[in-house]
Design an enzyme around this catalytic site. Sequence first.
Site, PDB file in Angstrom:
ATOM      1  N   HIS A 112       0.157   3.521   3.231  1.00 46.68           N
ATOM      2  CA  HIS A 112       0.246   2.878   4.559  1.00 46.68           C
ATOM      3  C   HIS A 112       1.714   3.122   5.490  1.00 46.68           C
ATOM      4  CE1 HIS A 112      -1.649   0.771   7.623  1.00 46.68           C
ATOM      5  NE2 HIS A 112       0.121   0.019   7.817  1.00 46.68           N
TER       6      HIS A 112
ATOM      7  N   GLU B  23       1.015  -1.237   0.140  1.00 51.51           N
ATOM      8  CA  GLU B  23      -0.001  -0.029  -0.287  1.00 51.51           C
ATOM      9  C   GLU B  23       0.426   1.253   0.179  1.00 51.51           C
ATOM     10  OE1 GLU B  23      -3.672  -1.779   2.434  1.00 51.51           O
ATOM     11  OE2 GLU B  23      -1.947  -0.174   3.641  1.00 51.51           O
TER      12      GLU B  23
END
Length: 213
Positions: A192, A189
Amino acid sequence: MPQPPAAPPQGPARVTSVAEYRRQVQRDPQQELVDLTKVIPGLKLDIRYATADNLVGQVIYPEAAAFLRRPVAEDLRRVQQDLAAQGYALKIYDAYRPYAATVRLFEAMPDATYAAPPTRGSKHNRGCSVDVGLVDLRTGRDVPMPTAFDAMTPAAHSDYQQLPAEARRNRAMLHAALQRHGFVNYPAEWWHFDHRGWEQYPLMDLPFAALRR
């Protein structure tokens, strides 16, 4: 707005008592979960789990708020300062997440690549993870990034290269700014980041309202 369900009795140890949390903060002020909007001037929030615009299509949080442990928040403020010098600012999609919300997310999306299993909890539950994007300070608009937040596609992976050059540059700028201040990206991600030292903080299961003095 619906409240997250109560966490099941099984699962990892976690703080569920406001009184216990206050005792921890009294012993060690670094344990405090602080409101990011009070620590980082000009911070923009887009808390997706307070809406249905997220990977599970459900409202998870009863309100839009962003908290992190005090040292993590202070490092994020330094990131914001670095980016401001380049004409950009952070946008926060998620920060501290109560454990009960992690349970609900995994029930709706039982894929450990994108949702932390309740058996171990999430670094979000520790107040040590943040999901972020970038905003252009001149226009106030989001800048092009590889994907939308919470996209479950290969293009969301941080090493994915088949992207427009501008999206790659923006991702690299965001990652570099966070890495300079103690944050480590989760490779699946691009948005993140976990703060180094997360192991020092317990899992938490307190609602946002309980964190406000």
